[in-house]
Design a protein around this motif. Structure first.
Motif, PDB file in Angstrom:
ATOM      1  N   GLN A  17     -13.523   4.458   5.503  1.00 40.36           N
ATOM      2  CA  GLN A  17     -12.365   5.172   4.497  1.00 40.36           C
ATOM      3  C   GLN A  17     -13.458   5.069   3.660  1.00 40.36           C
ATOM      4  O   GLN A  17     -14.467   4.765   3.088  1.00 40.36           O
ATOM      5  CB  GLN A  17     -11.519   4.082   4.400  1.00 40.36           C
ATOM      6  CG  GLN A  17     -11.362   2.552   3.442  1.00 40.36           C
ATOM      7  CD  GLN A  17     -10.459   1.654   3.302  1.00 40.36           C
ATOM      8  OE1 GLN A  17      -9.292   2.491   3.308  1.00 40.36           O
ATOM      9  NE2 GLN A  17     -10.614   0.496   3.646  1.00 40.36           N
ATOM     10  N   PHE A  18     -13.090   6.232   2.455  1.00 37.35           N
ATOM     11  CA  PHE A  18     -13.745   6.143   1.001  1.00 37.35           C
ATOM     12  C   PHE A  18     -13.293   5.631   0.128  1.00 37.35           C
ATOM     13  O   PHE A  18     -11.782   4.933  -0.028  1.00 37.35           O
ATOM     14  CB  PHE A  18     -14.172   7.626   0.770  1.00 37.35           C
ATOM     15  CG  PHE A  18     -13.887   8.433   1.233  1.00 37.35           C
ATOM     16  CD1 PHE A  18     -15.969   8.393   1.437  1.00 37.35           C
ATOM     17  CD2 PHE A  18     -14.018   9.379   2.116  1.00 37.35           C
ATOM     18  CE1 PHE A  18     -17.063   9.157   1.954  1.00 37.35           C
ATOM     19  CE2 PHE A  18     -14.223  10.554   2.953  1.00 37.35           C
ATOM     20  CZ  PHE A  18     -16.104   9.901   2.934  1.00 37.35           C
ATOM     21  N   ASP A  51     -12.271  -2.178  -6.991  1.00 34.44           N
ATOM     22  CA  ASP A  51     -11.874  -0.680  -5.848  1.00 34.44           C
ATOM     23  C   ASP A  51     -10.491  -0.343  -6.747  1.00 34.44           C
ATOM     24  O   ASP A  51      -9.267  -0.836  -6.451  1.00 34.44           O
ATOM     25  CB  ASP A  51     -11.058  -1.497  -5.159  1.00 34.44           C
ATOM     26  CG  ASP A  51     -12.964  -2.003  -3.909  1.00 34.44           C
ATOM     27  OD1 ASP A  51     -14.083  -1.495  -4.387  1.00 34.44           O
ATOM     28  OD2 ASP A  51     -12.909  -2.547  -3.380  1.00 34.44           O
ATOM     29  N   ILE A  52      -9.898   1.364  -7.135  1.00 32.79           N
ATOM     30  CA  ILE A  52      -9.281   1.593  -7.448  1.00 32.79           C
ATOM     31  C   ILE A  52      -8.296   3.359  -6.683  1.00 32.79           C
ATOM     32  O   ILE A  52      -7.484   3.045  -6.762  1.00 32.79           O
ATOM     33  CB  ILE A  52      -9.175   2.068  -8.502  1.00 32.79           C
ATOM     34  CG1 ILE A  52     -10.779   3.980  -8.962  1.00 32.79           C
ATOM     35  CG2 ILE A  52      -9.428   1.514  -9.639  1.00 32.79           C
ATOM     36  CD1 ILE A  52     -10.733   4.372  -9.958  1.00 32.79           C
ATOM     37  N   GLY A  53      -9.267   3.176  -5.888  1.00 34.51           N
ATOM     38  CA  GLY A  53      -8.293   3.804  -4.269  1.00 34.51           C
ATOM     39  C   GLY A  53      -9.182   3.912  -2.981  1.00 34.51           C
ATOM     40  O   GLY A  53     -10.534   3.502  -3.630  1.00 34.51           O
ATOM     41  N   TYR A  54      -8.135   4.308  -1.884  1.00 31.56           N
ATOM     42  CA  TYR A  54      -9.157   4.084  -1.181  1.00 31.56           C
ATOM     43  C   TYR A  54      -8.160   5.344  -0.400  1.00 31.56           C
ATOM     44  O   TYR A  54      -7.336   5.881  -0.068  1.00 31.56           O
ATOM     45  CB  TYR A  54      -8.421   2.855  -0.269  1.00 31.56           C
ATOM     46  CG  TYR A  54      -8.364   1.873  -0.668  1.00 31.56           C
ATOM     47  CD1 TYR A  54     -10.254   0.685   0.220  1.00 31.56           C
ATOM     48  CD2 TYR A  54      -8.007   1.368  -1.375  1.00 31.56           C
ATOM     49  CE1 TYR A  54      -9.782  -0.252  -0.757  1.00 31.56           C
ATOM     50  CE2 TYR A  54      -7.831  -0.113  -2.048  1.00 31.56           C
ATOM     51  CZ  TYR A  54      -8.849  -0.892  -1.821  1.00 31.56           C
ATOM     52  OH  TYR A  54      -9.220  -2.101  -2.737  1.00 31.56           O
ATOM     53  N   ALA A  65     -10.373  12.117  -3.482  1.00 30.99           N
ATOM     54  CA  ALA A  65     -11.275  10.846  -4.239  1.00 30.99           C
ATOM     55  C   ALA A  65     -12.096  11.960  -5.434  1.00 30.99           C
ATOM     56  O   ALA A  65     -11.946  11.635  -6.600  1.00 30.99           O
ATOM     57  CB  ALA A  65     -12.284  10.347  -3.354  1.00 30.99           C
ATOM     58  N   LEU A  66     -12.473  12.823  -5.043  1.00 29.05           N
ATOM     59  CA  LEU A  66     -13.892  13.403  -6.602  1.00 29.05           C
ATOM     60  C   LEU A  66     -13.017  13.804  -6.405  1.00 29.05           C
ATOM     61  O   LEU A  66     -13.284  14.153  -8.048  1.00 29.05           O
ATOM     62  CB  LEU A  66     -14.468  14.390  -5.830  1.00 29.05           C
ATOM     63  CG  LEU A  66     -15.383  14.423  -4.637  1.00 29.05           C
ATOM     64  CD1 LEU A  66     -16.214  15.103  -4.290  1.00 29.05           C
ATOM     65  CD2 LEU A  66     -16.346  13.350  -5.543  1.00 29.05           C
TER      66      LEU A  66
END
Length: 116
Positions: A17-18, A51-54, A65-66
């Motif tokens: 994952q990102f 970490d704020i998002g997966y 994400a971007l």
């Protein structure tokens, strides 16, 4: 992969994952239990990455994400915006800045168009 997108955001991958991370500055003197010690130096600010998002490890996940970085940066920068037009101007500027940063680091045959 571990890429710094902006001063406050980084993107990495664990192979499945990102992961989007945001930089936070921590001031120990603002902690609820902090009591200064007489004669001791004041603790320094320290940097922490949360970490704020997966996101899925695919093109859509990268795009989202971007886009999240773009919107979060605009919201942070537009704290004094009072109209939708002012916010949209800040969002447009953040989009251009993020796109330019990504394109400057990429290969010559790769460009990023956010919001396309």
């Amino acid at each position: 992969m571990n890429v710094r997108l902006t001063v406050n955001f980084a993107l990495r991958s664990d192979g499945t994952q990102f992961i989007l991370s945001q930089r936070k500055l921590v001031d120990p003197t603002k902690a609820p239990g902090y009591k200064p010690i007489e004669g001791a130096p004041v603790p320094e600010l320290r940097e922490r990455w949360d970490d704020i998002g997966y996101y899925p490890l695919n093109a859509v996940g990268l795009h989202v994400a971007l886009d999240s970085v773009r919107v979060r940066s605009a919201v942070a920068a537009a704290d004094s915006a009072e109209t939708l037009a002012e916010f949209m101007a800040v969002l447009s500027a953040e989009t251009a800045e993020l796109g330019a940063a990504i394109n400057a680091a990429g290969s010559l045959d790769f460009t990023v168009k956010l919001g396309a």
